[in-house]
Enzyme design. Structure first.
Site, PDB file in Angstrom:
ATOM      1  N   SER A 134     -36.720  -5.461 -22.739  1.00 47.10           N
ATOM      2  CA  SER A 134     -36.042  -5.083 -23.987  1.00 47.10           C
ATOM      3  C   SER A 134     -35.881  -3.566 -24.100  1.00 47.10           C
ATOM      4  O   SER A 134     -36.744  -2.806 -23.654  1.00 47.10           O
ATOM      5  CB  SER A 134     -36.862  -5.591 -25.179  1.00 47.10           C
ATOM      6  OG  SER A 134     -36.412  -5.009 -26.379  1.00 47.10           O
ATOM      7  N   TYR A 155     -29.824  -2.845 -26.665  1.00 43.60           N
ATOM      8  CA  TYR A 155     -29.364  -2.779 -28.044  1.00 43.60           C
ATOM      9  C   TYR A 155     -28.555  -1.500 -28.112  1.00 43.60           C
ATOM     10  O   TYR A 155     -29.113  -0.403 -27.967  1.00 43.60           O
ATOM     11  CB  TYR A 155     -30.547  -2.685 -29.019  1.00 43.60           C
ATOM     12  CG  TYR A 155     -31.206  -3.999 -29.359  1.00 43.60           C
ATOM     13  CD1 TYR A 155     -30.456  -5.112 -29.733  1.00 43.60           C
ATOM     14  CD2 TYR A 155     -32.588  -4.117 -29.340  1.00 43.60           C
ATOM     15  CE1 TYR A 155     -31.077  -6.313 -30.072  1.00 43.60           C
ATOM     16  CE2 TYR A 155     -33.208  -5.315 -29.682  1.00 43.60           C
ATOM     17  CZ  TYR A 155     -32.446  -6.409 -30.040  1.00 43.60           C
ATOM     18  OH  TYR A 155     -33.055  -7.596 -30.368  1.00 43.60           O
ATOM     19  N   THR A 197     -27.168  -7.484 -26.159  1.00 45.31           N
ATOM     20  CA  THR A 197     -27.475  -8.451 -27.225  1.00 45.31           C
ATOM     21  C   THR A 197     -26.505  -8.238 -28.370  1.00 45.31           C
ATOM     22  O   THR A 197     -26.397  -7.141 -28.914  1.00 45.31           O
ATOM     23  CB  THR A 197     -28.938  -8.290 -27.680  1.00 45.31           C
ATOM     24  OG1 THR A 197     -29.780  -8.569 -26.560  1.00 45.31           O
ATOM     25  CG2 THR A 197     -29.272  -9.247 -28.812  1.00 45.31           C
ATOM     26  N   LYS A 223     -25.596 -11.595 -24.552  1.00 41.64           N
ATOM     27  CA  LYS A 223     -26.664 -12.475 -25.064  1.00 41.64           C
ATOM     28  C   LYS A 223     -26.519 -12.691 -26.567  1.00 41.64           C
ATOM     29  O   LYS A 223     -26.402 -11.734 -27.326  1.00 41.64           O
ATOM     30  CB  LYS A 223     -28.035 -11.849 -24.786  1.00 41.64           C
ATOM     31  CG  LYS A 223     -29.196 -12.601 -25.416  1.00 41.64           C
ATOM     32  CD  LYS A 223     -30.532 -12.039 -24.975  1.00 41.64           C
ATOM     33  CE  LYS A 223     -31.705 -12.785 -25.579  1.00 41.64           C
ATOM     34  NZ  LYS A 223     -31.975 -12.410 -26.968  1.00 41.64           N
ATOM     35  N   HIS A 272     -31.387 -16.142 -30.647  1.00 37.79           N
ATOM     36  CA  HIS A 272     -32.431 -15.130 -30.785  1.00 37.79           C
ATOM     37  C   HIS A 272     -33.764 -15.800 -31.182  1.00 37.79           C
ATOM     38  O   HIS A 272     -34.563 -15.233 -31.929  1.00 37.79           O
ATOM     39  CB  HIS A 272     -32.016 -14.097 -31.843  1.00 37.79           C
ATOM     40  CG  HIS A 272     -32.452 -12.685 -31.539  1.00 37.79           C
ATOM     41  ND1 HIS A 272     -31.598 -11.704 -31.115  1.00 37.79           N
ATOM     42  CD2 HIS A 272     -33.669 -12.084 -31.623  1.00 37.79           C
ATOM     43  CE1 HIS A 272     -32.259 -10.563 -30.957  1.00 37.79           C
ATOM     44  NE2 HIS A 272     -33.521 -10.766 -31.252  1.00 37.79           N
TER      45      HIS A 272
END
Ligand code: FMN
Length: 365
Positions: free
Chosen positions: A121, A148, A174, A236, A260
């Site tokens: 992440s 992100y 994402t 995603k 999610h």
């Protein structure tokens, strides 16, 4: 022993006594603080989608055919054209450090050893370079970087470039988090907010909030991100077949069918329910992956049969590191692999290519 700081964990020999992810989760629940557990386990609003992610798998039924002569199952396949030992991966999750002092390293190492793809992440507790370095000795680690997109495009671009330089093989953008879902457990005060984490990749510390640092998410953003890298782009957070087609039109090499883990918009379909239409719409023009509610090898087989190229597991891996660090994650991965192989043999499937929608009873698939 609620609230015991994670760290030591169970030894590998003790971990062998646990034969299901549910049993490992029970150990983790005793070891994690209430706040960490609420953050990891929680979902958004009424947690309807969170519950449905698991229940929808359990509503599906296999078509049981017998006397296939199959005695072993081979899980090897390819992902993005590269050979892998398993069609399994660790979903990108922020702040493994809430569950283990070494952050993302234990799960990344366990993944490399087990032939799982590991997605890191943006909001990891360890830098992407640290995590890459920590798996070098294991060789052949398949790592993806989850992005992100940050309001600061230079920062976003530098994250992508750093990931490429550090050997990550894909950028996972994402798209289901233009802002954080309404998560009551985190908001009611006892819960843990990300504010209390640390984010070496984006150089934020706990004095800054991260909630409002996302730019408006648009399809054009995908074109921008793909202009920054030669790595394949994976989108995603897709649930709708039309969105899947748009993602492919904007250059996605893969889409992750995901809600999610029930943490963003509630009352959306379970991932496994959304999968068949997305797989149909994409029709081989990109790879389709799934995450959400995968707790049994039976779930893995169902997702592969309904069109997933790979299946990602989220919370159970965090429970694994909370229960026993790298060995705990390794145990979680081993349980899923054993269950998946066993289910394939009982279905008469020798290899991943033998898994198709005909293995599910049509009325319920
Ligand atoms: C604690 C936690 C943190 C997460 N952080 C991220 C993240 O940083 N980026 C992201 O794309 N998804 C994140 N997710 C979602 C997961 O990638 C994945 O979609 C979901 O956990 C899969 O469902 P499962 O937990 O039921 O397996 C997070 C999920 C959890 C549980």
């Amino acid at each position: 022993m609620a609230g015991t700081p994670p760290g030591t964990g169970l030894a590998p020999a003790e971990l062998e006594r646990f034969a299901t992810l549910a049993a490992l989760e029970a150990v983790a629940r005793r070891r994690l603080s209430e706040a960490a557990l609420e953050y990891v386990a929680g979902g958004s609003w009424d947690e309807t989608t969170l519950r449905e992610n698991g229940e929808a798998f359990r509503r599906l039924r296999f078509r049981a055919r017998v006397l296939s002569g199959v005695t072993a199952a081979d899980l090897s396949t390819t992902i993005l054209g590269r050979p892998v030992r398993t069609p399994l991966g660790v979903a990108p999750m922020a702040q493994h450090g809430f569950c283990h002092p070494d952050g993302e390293v234990p799960a990344a190492r366990a993944a490399a050893a087990a032939g799982w793809t590991f997605a890191l992440s943006t909001l990891a507790t360890r830098s992407l370079e640290d995590v890459a370095a920590a798996t070098v000795d294991l060789g052949g680690a398949r790592r993806w970087f989850q992005l992100y997109v940050q309001e600061d495009f230079d920062l976003s671009r530098s994250l992508v470039e750093r990931a490429e330089a550090a050997g990550y093989e894909a950028i996972v953008v994402t798209v289901d988090l233009p802002m954080v879902g309404y998560r009551g457990r985190d908001l009611r005060g006892t819960g843990l907010t990300l504010r209390r984490g640390n984010f070496p990749n984006v150089a934020l510390d706990d004095t800054k909030t991260i909630g409002r640092r996302h730019p408006p998410l648009t399809w054009d953003l995908l074109d921008t991100v793909s202009g920054w890298t030669r790595l394949p782009l994976i989108v995603k957070g897709i649930l709708d077949p039309d969105d899947a087609c748009l993602a492919v039109a904007h250059g996605a090499a893969g889409v992750v069918v995901s809600n999610h883990g029930g943490r963003q918009l509630d009352r959306v379909p379970a991932s496994i329910e959304a999968l068949p239409a997305v797989a149909d719409a994409v029709a081989g023009s990109a790879e389709v992956y799934l995450d959400g509610g995968v707790r049994r090898g039976l779930d893995v087989v169902m997702a592969l049969a309904l069109g997933a190229r790979a299946v990602f597991v989220g919370r159970p891996i965090l429970y694994g590191i909370a229960a026993g660090g790298e060995a705990g994650a390794a145990r979680a991965m081993e349980i899923i692999r054993m269950e998946t192989e066993r289910a394939m043999i009982l279905l008469g499937a020798q290899a991943i290519r033998d898994l198709g929608p005909e293995l599910l009873i049509p009325a319920v698939r």
